[in-house]
Scaffold this active site. Structure first.
Site, PDB file in Angstrom:
ATOM      1  N   TYR A  42       0.855  -1.184   0.000  1.00 21.70           N
ATOM      2  CA  TYR A  42       0.000   0.000   0.000  1.00 21.70           C
ATOM      3  C   TYR A  42       0.888   1.228   0.000  1.00 21.70           C
ATOM      4  O   TYR A  42       1.899   1.272  -0.694  1.00 21.70           O
ATOM      5  CB  TYR A  42      -0.974  -0.063   1.186  1.00 21.70           C
ATOM      6  CG  TYR A  42      -2.125   0.896   1.061  1.00 21.70           C
ATOM      7  CD1 TYR A  42      -2.897   0.934  -0.096  1.00 21.70           C
ATOM      8  CD2 TYR A  42      -2.442   1.772   2.092  1.00 21.70           C
ATOM      9  CE1 TYR A  42      -3.946   1.825  -0.223  1.00 21.70           C
ATOM     10  CE2 TYR A  42      -3.499   2.663   1.979  1.00 21.70           C
ATOM     11  CZ  TYR A  42      -4.250   2.686   0.816  1.00 21.70           C
ATOM     12  OH  TYR A  42      -5.289   3.564   0.692  1.00 21.70           O
ATOM     13  N   LYS A  97     -20.896 -19.601 -10.061  1.00 27.96           N
ATOM     14  CA  LYS A  97     -20.145 -19.480 -11.312  1.00 27.96           C
ATOM     15  C   LYS A  97     -18.705 -19.043 -11.023  1.00 27.96           C
ATOM     16  O   LYS A  97     -17.754 -19.538 -11.636  1.00 27.96           O
ATOM     17  CB  LYS A  97     -20.844 -18.455 -12.207  1.00 27.96           C
ATOM     18  CG  LYS A  97     -20.434 -18.478 -13.667  1.00 27.96           C
ATOM     19  CD  LYS A  97     -21.019 -19.675 -14.357  1.00 27.96           C
ATOM     20  CE  LYS A  97     -20.710 -19.657 -15.841  1.00 27.96           C
ATOM     21  NZ  LYS A  97     -21.525 -18.713 -16.606  1.00 27.96           N
TER      22      LYS A  97
END
Length: 403
Positions: A42, A97
């Site tokens: 970060y 899915k």
């Protein structure tokens, strides 16, 4: 699957989803155990990565999740066999899915269920596209699904409506191997497709090569499409009101047959059902040609049950169900298609890539039999084979990014 077993599976599925609060989570690829870890992942380190991408946008494929991440996008208007149940109720299917993509193809996929009108979906998907390497459209009702997919082909990433093309690819693979078993010649087949929605339209287009390059696509001899009003034919009253059925009326049924589904099935070699339960009778099967191929794919109850189709003389029988042989399942197609497209850095999914996928699936069964014309959906060799064929086709078509 009988009613008692279906109820048991339903109860177990509810318990599974409740125990885990869904089926999907996000995990970090990098450690966050120290301040240096935090600085690299970060701030301040990530600023350098941002500058790099700002200077050269193509490096986004190198430095971010984009190269291996797709969005599974639905508006919940055509979920499984449940119909228009809305985006909230569609989430469990899209989650499912996503885990199939990860488990079978190593593709990171995220479910995005949108509460939006069909005319707004294209704009919203365009806005979401920068973070994804591909878009899997899912469970969007026809005809909006056709229009949305068409309008997104310029995104520069693969966009495919799986209910259309995953189904069509799996059906083509099944018919290729059914011909190997029965000795029928693909080019001489007379095919009836019952159902003119998303799956039916795409199956008709692929089997009759409507809009396909004839150098890469082999059409069957004759194809008749049927909907709830019976046989689709050129000039049928009201057909002009639906662009996609008009195309089917114009491009299929060269013998100009009219009437009902029963009329369509007389002397046919192949029946493909993507419609609703119990439409087909044993008498219809008996009226077909010799050694008929019956792919009765309505779920959970097919157009005709396999035992009835067999008793009526069907030589090859396929369903969409997992409790009978020859399950014609989209999972044979979509993970490998997207894996190959991502591996090729493809900018879209071409017709040639779909056809290559179908042949790769068929070739996964070395010696097909009446009880095995397709590989098992859990066969881990299918995705690599399909991905390799799709990647090769993408390169041959020249639809790859310069990397």
């Amino acid at each position: 699957m009988d009613g008692e077993k279906k109820s048991e599976i339903g109860r177990e599925s509810l318990a599974l989803h409740a125990a885990h609060s869904g089926k999907l989570e996000i995990r970090s690829k990098v450690p966050l155990a120290s301040r240096d870890d935090l600085s690299r992942a970060y701030t301040p380190g990530v600023a350098e990565v941002c500058r790099k991408i700002a200077d050269d946008p193509e490096t986004v494929w190198k430095y971010t999740l984009k190269s291996n991440t797709i969005a599974i996008i639905s508006d919940g208007t055509a979920v499984l066999g449940l119909g228009n149940i809305g985006p909230l109720a569609g989430i469990p299917v899209m989650e499912g899915k996503a885990i199939l993509f990860k488990e079978f193809a190593g593709v990171d996929a995220f479910p995005i269920c949108l509460d939006a009108k069909s005319e707004d979906l294209v704009r919203i998907i365009r806005s979401l596209a920068p973070v994804f390497g591909g878009i899997n459209l899912e469970d969007i009702a026809a005809p909006a699904c056709f229009e949305i997919e068409e309008e997104l082909q310029d995104l520069g990433i693969p966009v495919m409506h799986d209910d259309q093309h995953g189904a069509a690819v799996a059906v083509l693979a099944a018919i290729i191997n059914a011909c190997r078993v029965t000795g029928k010649c693909f080019e001489n087949l007379k095919v009836v497709v019952c159902g003119a929605g998303a799956a039916g339209y795409a199956i008709c287009r692929l089997l009759k090569c409507i809009g396909y390059d004839t150098q890469s696509c082999t059409p069957v001899k004759e194809l008749i499409a049927c909907d709830t009003s019976g046989i689709i034919y050129r000039g049928r009253p009201g057909l002009y009101e639906n662009k996609y059925k008009f195309i089917l009326g114009d491009e299929t049924n060269s013998i100009h047959r009219t009437g009902t589904l029963a009329d369509a099935m007389r002397s046919a070699d192949v029946f493909v059902g993507v419609s609703v339960a119990n439409l087909v009778t044993q008498e219809m099967i008996r009226s077909m040609g010799s050694d008929p191929i019956v792919l009765s794919l309505a779920n959970p109850v097919p157009e005709i049950m396999p035992d009835k189709a067999k008793a009526a003389g069907a030589a090859i029988i396929g369903t969409g169900r997992s409790d009978y042989p020859n399950q014609v399942n989209n999972v044979l197609a979509f993970p490998g298609i997207f894996r190959g497209a991502l591996d090729a850095s493809a900018t879209r999914i071409t017709d040639e890539m779909k056809i290559a996928a179908a042949h790769a699936i068929a070739e996964c069964v070395c010696d097909p039999t009446p009880e095995r014309i397709l590989p098992d959906p859990l066969d881990r060799g299918v995705v690599p084979a399909v991905a390799q064929a799709v990647k090769k086709a993408a390169v041959a078509c020249g639809v790859v990014r310069n990397t």
